[in-house]
Each structure stands twice: as structure tokens, then as C-alpha cells.
Design a protein around this motif. Sequence first.
Motif, PDB file in Angstrom:
ATOM      1  N   CYS A  21      57.331 -15.955   1.812  1.00  0.00           N
ATOM      2  CA  CYS A  21      58.150 -15.067   1.383  1.00  0.00           C
ATOM      3  C   CYS A  21      59.482 -15.175   1.670  1.00  0.00           C
ATOM      4  CB  CYS A  21      57.573 -13.834   2.287  1.00  0.00           C
ATOM      5  SG  CYS A  21      58.510 -12.342   1.806  1.00  0.00           S
ATOM      6  N   TRP A  35      53.294  -8.160   5.668  1.00  0.00           N
ATOM      7  CA  TRP A  35      52.773  -8.988   4.599  1.00  0.00           C
ATOM      8  C   TRP A  35      51.315  -7.983   3.960  1.00  0.00           C
ATOM      9  CZ3 TRP A  35      52.920 -12.938   1.348  1.00  0.00           C
ATOM     10  CH2 TRP A  35      53.834 -14.131   1.747  1.00  0.00           C
ATOM     11  N   CYS A  49      52.517  -8.014  10.407  1.00  0.00           N
ATOM     12  CA  CYS A  49      54.032  -7.951  10.421  1.00  0.00           C
ATOM     13  C   CYS A  49      54.501  -8.623  11.413  1.00  0.00           C
ATOM     14  CB  CYS A  49      54.463  -6.510  10.205  1.00  0.00           C
ATOM     15  SG  CYS A  49      54.143  -5.662  11.831  1.00  0.00           S
ATOM     16  N   SER A  96      51.643  -9.655  -1.004  1.00  0.00           N
ATOM     17  CA  SER A  96      53.041  -9.379  -1.262  1.00  0.00           C
ATOM     18  C   SER A  96      53.746  -9.227  -0.019  1.00  0.00           C
ATOM     19  CB  SER A  96      53.430  -8.346  -2.266  1.00  0.00           C
ATOM     20  OG  SER A  96      52.754  -6.946  -1.812  1.00  0.00           O
ATOM     21  N   CYS A  97      55.089  -9.313   0.099  1.00  0.00           N
ATOM     22  CA  CYS A  97      55.829  -8.970   1.331  1.00  0.00           C
ATOM     23  C   CYS A  97      57.045  -7.994   1.030  1.00  0.00           C
ATOM     24  CB  CYS A  97      56.248 -10.278   1.785  1.00  0.00           C
ATOM     25  SG  CYS A  97      57.386 -11.291   0.642  1.00  0.00           S
ATOM     26  N   ALA A  98      57.489  -7.354   2.006  1.00  0.00           N
ATOM     27  CA  ALA A  98      58.422  -6.393   2.146  1.00  0.00           C
ATOM     28  C   ALA A  98      59.194  -6.417   3.621  1.00  0.00           C
ATOM     29  CB  ALA A  98      57.926  -5.094   1.937  1.00  0.00           C
ATOM     30  N   SER A 110      52.430   1.129   5.393  1.00  0.00           N
ATOM     31  CA  SER A 110      52.595   1.305   3.808  1.00  0.00           C
ATOM     32  C   SER A 110      53.504   2.356   3.571  1.00  0.00           C
ATOM     33  CB  SER A 110      51.369   1.476   3.017  1.00  0.00           C
ATOM     34  OG  SER A 110      50.512   0.074   3.008  1.00  0.00           O
ATOM     35  N   ASP A 112      57.842   2.957   1.320  1.00  0.00           N
ATOM     36  CA  ASP A 112      58.608   2.324   0.252  1.00  0.00           C
ATOM     37  C   ASP A 112      59.710   1.679   0.968  1.00  0.00           C
ATOM     38  OD1 ASP A 112      58.754   4.991  -2.213  1.00  0.00           O
ATOM     39  OD2 ASP A 112      57.474   3.232  -2.098  1.00  0.00           O
ATOM     40  N   TYR A 113      59.333   0.290   1.289  1.00  0.00           N
ATOM     41  CA  TYR A 113      60.344  -0.736   2.141  1.00  0.00           C
ATOM     42  C   TYR A 113      61.681  -0.708   1.131  1.00  0.00           C
ATOM     43  CZ  TYR A 113      56.929  -2.101   5.260  1.00  0.00           C
ATOM     44  OH  TYR A 113      55.813  -2.067   6.448  1.00  0.00           O
ATOM     45  N   TYR A 115      63.298  -3.532   0.794  1.00  0.00           N
ATOM     46  CA  TYR A 115      62.977  -4.615   0.030  1.00  0.00           C
ATOM     47  C   TYR A 115      61.731  -4.971  -0.037  1.00  0.00           C
ATOM     48  CZ  TYR A 115      68.065  -5.304   1.025  1.00  0.00           C
ATOM     49  OH  TYR A 115      69.299  -5.002   0.924  1.00  0.00           O
ATOM     50  N   SER A 116      61.188  -5.301  -1.459  1.00  0.00           N
ATOM     51  CA  SER A 116      59.738  -5.740  -1.492  1.00  0.00           C
ATOM     52  C   SER A 116      59.856  -6.616  -2.781  1.00  0.00           C
ATOM     53  CB  SER A 116      58.906  -4.569  -1.690  1.00  0.00           C
ATOM     54  OG  SER A 116      59.509  -3.684  -2.766  1.00  0.00           O
TER      55      SER A 116
END
Length: 126
Positions: A21, A35, A49, A96-98, A110, A112-113, A115-116
Motif C-alpha cells: 500500500c 487493510w 491495521c 484495499s488500504c486506507a 469500516s 469513510d477514511y 485517504y483510501s
Amino acid sequence: VQLQASGGGLVQTGGSLTLSCVASGFTLENYFITWFRQAPGKERSGISCISSNRNGGLAYYVDSVKGRFNISRDDAKNTVYLQMDSLKPEDTGVYSCAADIIDGACLPLSYDYPYSGQGTQVTVSS
């Protein structure tokens, strides 16, 4: 400003993959990284994480991957890795990663981070 996951592919049961990532446009140093895995037909869920090194670089794993996956970070390379061993067909999905900032240890929640990014496909054949 983005995060880009890579390293996915097709692997047989019991095989290994290492996902990366990579952050661009900002530095990961002060962020924790989560992740996620989205299995076919299911919602995205956090699996691991790692907190920032300032917060101890602590790792967390959900039970389904504990003992098989290892998360690590290299802030000099602005990259977080997910080493996946002993892969199972149920590990198949888009990974995916954030990134976000928090004090203390992280949990792979989960929401809304800030950055993702786009994910990478992992397929484990039986």
C-alpha cells in the motif's frame, strides 16, 4: 493524494502473497493504515491495521487471518505491507488500504477514511 494497493494475483491454497500500500501526495508517518478485504458478494471488511510508529506501530488482526497474515510499515518508503501466508480460498477478494490519524492503537473499522484507494485482486484457488 492517494493510496494504491498492489501485489495481488492468483495463488494456490497454502501459497503466499505480499501486498503493498503506497501513499503518494502525503506522508504515512503519522497515520494508521487499515487493510480491507471485499469478498465476492460481500461488503468490505477490515482485516488488519497498524498504528503509527509514534503510537508504537501496534498491529491488529481479525481472527480469520491471525497467525497467517503479517502487517508492517516502512515509513521511509511511504509503504505498508501485508504479508499473507497459508492462503485459503476464503481469502479471495479485493484488498484495499486506507489511512487515518488516531492516538493509540488501531482497530480495522469500516468508515469513510480521509485517504483510501483502489484495491488489488487476490484469488486463491483450491
